[in-house]
Design an enzyme around this catalytic site. Structure first.
Site, mmCIF file in Angstrom:
data_model
loop_
_atom_site.group_PDB
_atom_site.id
_atom_site.type_symbol
_atom_site.label_atom_id
_atom_site.label_comp_id
_atom_site.label_asym_id
_atom_site.label_seq_id
_atom_site.Cartn_x
_atom_site.Cartn_y
_atom_site.Cartn_z
ATOM 1 N N THR A 35 0.847 -1.212 0.000
ATOM 2 C CA THR A 35 0.000 0.000 0.000
ATOM 3 C C THR A 35 0.877 1.255 0.000
ATOM 4 O OG1 THR A 35 -0.150 -0.075 2.428
ATOM 5 C CG2 THR A 35 -1.986 -1.061 1.169
ATOM 6 N N PHE A 42 -6.821 -5.286 0.266
ATOM 7 C CA PHE A 42 -8.167 -5.849 0.046
ATOM 8 C C PHE A 42 -9.114 -5.565 1.206
ATOM 9 C CE2 PHE A 42 -7.031 -7.996 -3.747
ATOM 10 C CZ PHE A 42 -5.708 -8.398 -3.598
ATOM 11 N N ARG A 43 -8.587 -5.627 2.465
ATOM 12 C CA ARG A 43 -9.490 -5.559 3.634
ATOM 13 C C ARG A 43 -9.103 -4.430 4.588
ATOM 14 N NH1 ARG A 43 -8.097 -10.382 2.147
ATOM 15 N NH2 ARG A 43 -9.663 -11.770 1.298
ATOM 16 N N HIS A 128 -0.014 -17.157 -4.307
ATOM 17 C CA HIS A 128 -1.260 -16.790 -4.994
ATOM 18 C C HIS A 128 -1.004 -16.416 -6.438
ATOM 19 C CE1 HIS A 128 -3.553 -15.920 -0.998
ATOM 20 N NE2 HIS A 128 -3.406 -17.200 -1.247
ATOM 21 N N CYS A 136 -2.491 -21.061 -19.753
ATOM 22 C CA CYS A 136 -3.643 -21.853 -20.219
ATOM 23 C C CYS A 136 -4.078 -22.794 -19.098
ATOM 24 C CB CYS A 136 -3.238 -22.680 -21.441
ATOM 25 S SG CYS A 136 -4.473 -23.900 -21.904
ATOM 26 N N SER A 202 -3.945 -9.577 6.688
ATOM 27 C CA SER A 202 -5.022 -9.704 7.691
ATOM 28 C C SER A 202 -5.083 -11.141 8.203
ATOM 29 C CB SER A 202 -6.358 -9.317 7.044
ATOM 30 O OG SER A 202 -6.636 -10.193 5.944
#
Ligand code: APR
Ligand code: ZN
Length: 251
Positions: A35, A42-43, A128, A136, A202
């Site tokens: 950030t 996200f939260r 992630h 693909c 988080s």
């Protein structure tokens, strides 16, 4: 017994002391570390999930509308990360990797900023995935985002691989299986560590948030660096509040 330090300058001193005292450190990061580079999390207070809904994996696979919406977000994100730089915390971590103090950076982030800060592939574990390219879903072939964008502009349809498979940004969406190889690498790195530092997460998304718990149960000391409370604060040896940039300023 968990001790929370609210003053980020005191936190910086404590983090530097714990990293110096440790043999092998694993750093685990979430969106909060980016950030201060200008990428929303996200939260957190103005997190992305407070504004839009995530697109789940099975929506992407079954709906052309969802696929086109997902691609639109990926092109926006590509343009956003092209405008930002790794920040002081990314750079401090990359230096610790270069010095051999940090044996792995396990990141939930898909912005590629750890790599751009200088963390080499063999020390970087992107559990992630990574939003800077696509693959693909059937044969795994790599596809470039710009080619996907050109295909959508030309045909109005989401891109397919030569094998006929769906092409998707190389990120793990909600409902998508975690990358086994990366999770194995992460667990291996954790076993070797005597200090696990969770930064800017988080710690609410599974199975990523089990990794700090595994580290603790494997005997490592656990430090959580985060501006807000997390469900694992009670498990941590130290919780360091305040801006991540400030807490990392002494490293
Ligand atoms: N200093 C300290 N803490 C910060 C800062 C900052 N500059 N900026 C944000 N934070 C904290 C927020 O308070 C929040 O608790 O970082 C945390 C970020 O949490 P999330 O937004 O939930 O991000 P993350 O934990 O990485 O999300 C996990 O969820 O949406 C999915 O796949 C996505 O990888 C993501 C996963
Ligand atoms: Zn294919």
């Amino acid at each position: 017994m968990s001790v929370t330090i609210d003053d980020p300058n005191e936190g910086a001193r404590v983090l530097a002391e714990m990293v110096t005292a440790a043999e092998t450190v694993v750093v685990f990061t979430g969106a909060g570390i980016s950030t201060e580079s200008g990428i929303p999390d996200f939260r957190g207070p103005n997190g992305l999930w407070k504004k839009i809904e995530p697109i789940y994996y099975d929506e992407f696979v079954t709906s052309e509308t969802a696929r086109l919406a997902d691609w639109k977000r990926r092109f926006t994100f590509r343009d956003q990360i092209a405008r930002v730089e790794p920040n002081l915390a990314h750079l401090a971590i990359a230096r610790l990797v270069a010095r051999g103090k940090v044996n792995a950076v396990i990141t939930q982030n898909i912005d590629g900023l750890h790599a751009r800060a200088g963390v080499p592939d063999e020390r970087l574990i992107e559990i992630h995935g990574n939003a800077t390219y696509a693959t693909c879903l059937d044969c795994g072939e790599r596809h470039e985002l710009d080619a996907a964008e050109a295909a959508i502009l030309a045909t109005g349809r989401s891109p397919r691989c030569g094998c006929g498979g769906l092409v998707k940004a190389a990120v793990i969406s909600f409902g998508q299986a975690m990358p086994t190889r990366e999770m194995e690498r992460a667990e291996q790195a954790i076993q070797e560590a005597d200090l696990f530092v969770a930064v800017g997460s988080s710690l609410t998304v599974q199975p990523a948030a089990t990794l700090p718990m595994i580290a603790k149960y494997d005997g490592a000391r656990l430090v959580i660096v985060n501006g807000e409370e997390t469900p694992l604060d009670g498990l941590a040896d130290r919780v360091l509040r305040g801006s991540i940039g400030t807490v990392f300023s002494a490293l």
